[in-house]
Motif scaffolding. Structure first.
Motif: not given
Length: 462
Positions: A394-398
């Motif tokens: 999720g960190v990478l996606l955000m």
């Protein structure tokens, strides 16, 4: 607040400015009653079906059936709400739900019929919520809208807790009584909307109507075809992809990692953490942070939300998990109302209900898939590992969503284009005969621009 409705960078709107709008007070009160009724009905029908059948599967189906309308027809049903005056849609939906729940409350109803009636009643949710969301920007302007959305989000989370608790308590004594109370909440909600909201015509002009499927497709086209709206949709959907996971896996987490804490208490603490964080984040950020600062904080909060869940890799206690989940809920609540406010301002009025249907349906699908996928993974791997790695993704996606965020100039241009699309077409001046023109010479038709209205409208919103 500045006259053109743009957020003032100096200060946020106050709660008193929002609640000073009489229509908003009625809509919020009616919304709270409808929200409590929704959750109360879920608790009551689930228990009623379980008592009648003693089947866990059927009782779970009774709970899950309320999500089906969003999954299989949310955008289409929201398009119906676009065609008619929003007040009439909201009142009609409340009355339909009231009548169907009264039928469900009749003694001796067979379980298949209860499930069918419940599904029919929940079909009223998408058009009702779409009409409410489309109506709010016509009542609250500028930063008052963002603060109003923050209040709605926080109150909605509180209504969920109250609805589940009261529904379980009343249904334990009498599921029929719980259903009657739910029907009464819809009746009062319909009355408040009818008496407290001004009748307005539908924002969709008759000249722009086609058939229902095409109009629904136009809702998808404007959300994903307009760069600013698409960027907001990606940000919102990404937030839903991981923030629901602690709540969805709370029961399993409490069962396997409750340590010395009571298993039921551990589950309750984890499940309540995200709503509590959401309530605090919506109220604090919405009220205390200036509008320009809120927009600047959207991107850091987007990355912070999943980042706060990454430490679950270390297999902390349920209390620590709850604190991390509450922090995630706080961050999500800090960015969502601001993103929703930008979304509304960059969206022509005649598309708001349809666009809400697209967004709400996408959020339901994404949350369901996130819980399903992480649940399947948790059957093979440890829950802390699954949640921690899911949040890391999720960190990478955000981060990718933040880096691709449109420039402020493009955001402003989209808002300006939406404002032009909402403005009525100016009446073309009727030419006066010139002195050197014979009296019988025909003049140009003043209705030429109106005949091209559909073409110009499509150009404005594309």
């Amino acid at each position: 607040m500045v006259p053109n409705g743009q957020p003032s960078p100096a200060r946020p709107a106050t709660f008193s400015e929002v609640f000073a709008q009489r229509e908003y007070r009625f809509i919020l009160t009616a919304g709270v009653l409808a929200w409590v009724g929704d959750y109360l009905a879920k608790a009551a029908v689930t228990l009623l079906v379980y008592r009648e059948t003693e089947s866990v599967a059927l009782s779970a189906a009774a709970f899950a059936i309320s999500y089906l309308p969003w999954l299989i027809g949310g955008p289409l049903l929201a398009t119906v709400a676009e065609r008619y005056p929003h007040r009439a849609v909201m009142v009609t939906c409340d009355l339909i739900r009231m009548a169907l729940l009264l039928v469900i409350a009749l003694p001796g109803m067979p379980t298949p019929l209860i499930l069918a009636l419940l599904f029919t009643a929940t079909l009223a949710n998408p058009p009702s919520q779409a009409a409410r969301s489309a109506l709010l920007p016509r009542i609250l302007t500028g930063d008052r809208l963002v603060v109003g959305l923050s209040i709605n989000a926080s109150v909605g989370q509180a209504a969920q807790v109250v609805g589940y608790l009261s529904g379980a308590a009343i249904a334990a004594a009498s599921p029929t009584l719980a259903l009657l109370v739910t029907a009464a909440t819809y009746a009062v909600s319909a009355t408040l909307i009818r008496l407290g909201v001004i009748a307005r015509p539908t924002a969709m002009k008759a000249a722009y109507r086609s058939h229902l499927l095409r109009e629904t497709g136009e809702g998808f086209r404007i959300v994903f075809g307009q760069p600013v709206l698409r960027a907001i949709a990606i940000l919102v959907f990404s937030a839903m992809l991981f923030s629901i996971v602690p709540e969805g896996l709370a029961a399993a987490w409490a069962g396997r990692h409750s340590d010395d804490m009571d298993q039921g208490l551990a589950q309750a603490v984890i499940m309540a953490a995200v709503p509590v964080g959401y309530i605090l984040g919506g109220l604090i950020v919405g009220r205390l942070v200036a509008p320009a600062r809120r927009i600047a904080l959207m991107r850091p909060l987007a990355v912070l939300a999943p980042l706060l869940l990454v430490p679950t890799l270390l297999d902390p206690s349920p209390l620590v998990v709850a604190l991390l989940a509450a922090g995630c809920g706080f961050a999500v609540a800090g960015l969502l109302p601001t993103a929703n406010g930008l979304f509304v301002r960059a969206l022509p009025d005649g598309f708001r209900a349809r666009a809400f249907g697209v967004m709400a349906s996408g959020m339901q699908v994404i949350q369901g898939l996130a819980v399903l996928v992480t649940g399947l993974l948790a059957d093979r791997f440890s829950i802390p590992l699954v949640v921690g790695l899911w949040s890391s993704a999720g960190v990478l996606l955000m981060t990718a969503a933040v880096l691709s965020w449109p420039s402020q100039a493009r955001v402003d241009a989209a808002i300006e284009a939406a404002s032009r699309a909402d403005a009525p077409d100016p009446a073309p001046p009727v030419p006066r005969p010139r002195p050197d023109r014979p009296e019988d010479q025909p003049v140009d038709s003043p209705g030429e621009d109106q005949r091209d209205a559909r073409k110009r409208h499509r150009n404005r919103v594309s």
